[in-house]
Write a protein that holds these residues in place. Structure first.
Motif, mmCIF file in Angstrom:
data_model
loop_
_atom_site.group_PDB
_atom_site.id
_atom_site.type_symbol
_atom_site.label_atom_id
_atom_site.label_comp_id
_atom_site.label_asym_id
_atom_site.label_seq_id
_atom_site.Cartn_x
_atom_site.Cartn_y
_atom_site.Cartn_z
ATOM 1 N N PRO A 58 11.817 0.177 1.021
ATOM 2 C CA PRO A 58 13.262 -0.053 1.140
ATOM 3 C C PRO A 58 13.914 -0.748 -0.053
ATOM 4 N N THR A 59 13.323 -1.832 -0.559
ATOM 5 C CA THR A 59 13.938 -2.540 -1.683
ATOM 6 C C THR A 59 13.883 -1.701 -2.943
ATOM 7 N N LYS A 101 13.966 1.539 -3.001
ATOM 8 C CA LYS A 101 14.985 2.574 -2.789
ATOM 9 C C LYS A 101 16.362 2.044 -3.176
ATOM 10 N N ASN A 102 16.673 0.843 -2.737
ATOM 11 C CA ASN A 102 17.959 0.233 -3.059
ATOM 12 C C ASN A 102 18.104 0.008 -4.569
ATOM 13 N N PHE A 103 17.012 -0.408 -5.216
ATOM 14 C CA PHE A 103 17.016 -0.626 -6.662
ATOM 15 C C PHE A 103 17.357 0.654 -7.410
ATOM 16 N N LEU A 104 16.769 1.761 -7.019
ATOM 17 C CA LEU A 104 17.015 3.037 -7.689
ATOM 18 C C LEU A 104 18.426 3.557 -7.411
ATOM 19 N N LEU A 113 9.872 4.616 2.809
ATOM 20 C CA LEU A 113 8.613 4.304 3.472
ATOM 21 C C LEU A 113 8.738 2.980 4.216
ATOM 22 N N GLN A 114 7.849 2.776 5.180
ATOM 23 C CA GLN A 114 7.790 1.513 5.905
ATOM 24 C C GLN A 114 6.367 0.967 5.860
ATOM 25 N N ASN A 115 6.255 -0.343 5.722
ATOM 26 C CA ASN A 115 4.939 -0.969 5.623
ATOM 27 C C ASN A 115 4.042 -0.592 6.791
ATOM 28 N N TYR A 131 12.169 -6.859 -8.801
ATOM 29 C CA TYR A 131 13.145 -5.827 -8.465
ATOM 30 C C TYR A 131 12.811 -5.052 -7.192
ATOM 31 N N SER A 132 11.580 -5.142 -6.744
ATOM 32 C CA SER A 132 11.195 -4.421 -5.530
ATOM 33 C C SER A 132 9.967 -5.079 -4.923
ATOM 34 N N GLU A 133 9.672 -4.708 -3.688
ATOM 35 C CA GLU A 133 8.403 -5.091 -3.100
ATOM 36 C C GLU A 133 7.290 -4.303 -3.787
ATOM 37 N N THR A 134 6.038 -4.697 -3.564
ATOM 38 C CA THR A 134 4.887 -3.994 -4.141
ATOM 39 C C THR A 134 3.955 -3.561 -3.017
ATOM 40 N N VAL A 135 3.485 -2.335 -3.101
ATOM 41 C CA VAL A 135 2.541 -1.841 -2.109
ATOM 42 C C VAL A 135 1.323 -1.228 -2.790
#
Length: 315
Positions: free
Chosen positions: A142-143, A145-148, A168-170, A193-197
């Motif tokens: 989500p974060t 996606k918002n960044f892009l 995507l969702q965790n 700038y975003s979460e990391t997975v």
């Protein structure tokens, strides 16, 4: 049976001098192919005046591509990329040359772990200055996606329909073809700038764990030892072999698990567990890039693997 490239013979040699060079087998099953093994900045690395990079200016190493994996579902004739690295154009071509069915230049989907330069900036090649992609599916958290969507030049890719962002969702597993599904897993990292997975990739018979970036294993709410126990192959963050490589930088600014720390966690386990591990995302200073180094020999002698460019694993 695997389809093999034709054998090439060096002409005008006696029988005793004939040299056979057999190319890699073409993918004919659901598989993963390693398209890059190096850390975001690549190799040679900007600003580096050490031998590890100076020599590469005059003698480039064609296998030093920024970290990425390719996925192929041969039955459904679909392809996917994990990460959109700065080497994306060549990696897309390598992926498409790895099988014998007809496919568009772009993959059926791209999965991105986070917003650091080696993992998403290849998206620029999908824009009007290059491919002019048509709704290429890009799967992000989500974060991210918002960044892009909110920042240029990436928002232009969205507005022009070059990419189609899929959220995507965790811990939620997503089916992407008949034989492939992917599950994102949040990991602690520098999330400016975003979460990391990381990703778990599920094939018909094998499961892969892909974590190219994490701060330290002990910062994660999960046990990396337990996570590796539950998969068949694990591509793990090996940015730095030890602290000696980065004695000119503040490690608190760029935390990663050292290879020696990861090996310490697994050294006491059976060799079959160590053999699951493929070290990836290697900094340009990492001695594991050099097969002749003592560090490389030590890791391999213990049963660990160093991710190999173009290596294919059937899933």
């Amino acid at each position: 049976m695997k389809k093999l490239y034709s054998v090439m013979l060096v002409g005008l040699l006696s029988c005793s001098q004939i040299v056979e060079e057999t190319g890699p087998a073409l993918i004919d099953s659901t598989s993963v192919i390693v398209l890059g093994t190096v850390q975001d900045g690549g190799s040679p690395h900007i600003g580096c005046k050490k031998n590890c990079c100076v020599d590469l200016v005059d003698n480039p190493d064609a296998i030093r591509k920024v970290v990425s994996l390719g996925l192929v579902d041969y039955e459904e004739q679909k392809t996917f990329l994990i990460e959109a690295s700065p080497d994306l154009p060549e990696q897309m071509k390598i992926l498409n040359k790895s099988f014998d069915f007809q496919h568009s230049e772009e993959p059926n989907g791209i999965f991105i772990t986070h917003a650091h330069i080696g993992h998403y900036t290849g998206l620029m090649y999908l824009g009007r200055e290059s491919l002019g992609g048509k709704n290429v599916s890009v799967h992000v958290m989500p974060t991210m996606k918002n960044f892009l969507e909110k920042n240029g030049p990436w928002d232009q890719l969205v507005s022009l329909g070059n990419i189609d962002l899929k959220e995507l969702q965790n811990d939620t597993r997503v089916s992407i073809s008949k034989n492939l599904s992917i599950q994102p897993i949040l990991v602690p990292h520098r999330d400016e700038y975003s979460e990391t997975v990381g990703f778990k990739i599920f094939g018909p018979t094998k499961t892969i764990l892909f974590i190219p970036d994490i701060d330290k294993w002990n910062k994660w709410r999960r046990s990396i030892v337990e996570e590796v126990a539950n998969v068949d192959i694990a591509f793990l963050d090996a940015t730095f072999y030890d602290a000696q490589e980065i004695n000119n930088r503040d490690i608190s600014e760029i935390p990663h698990p050292f290879v020696i720390e990861t090996m310490n966690l697994f050294d006491s386990l059976p060799v079959k567990e160590r053999q699951k591990i493929h070290f990836i995302h290697l900094n340009h200073t990492n001695p594991l890039l050099n097969r002749g180094s003592e560090s490389y020999k030590t890791a391999v002698s213990k049963g660990y693997n160093v991710a190999e460019f173009k290596k294919t694993i059937e899933l």
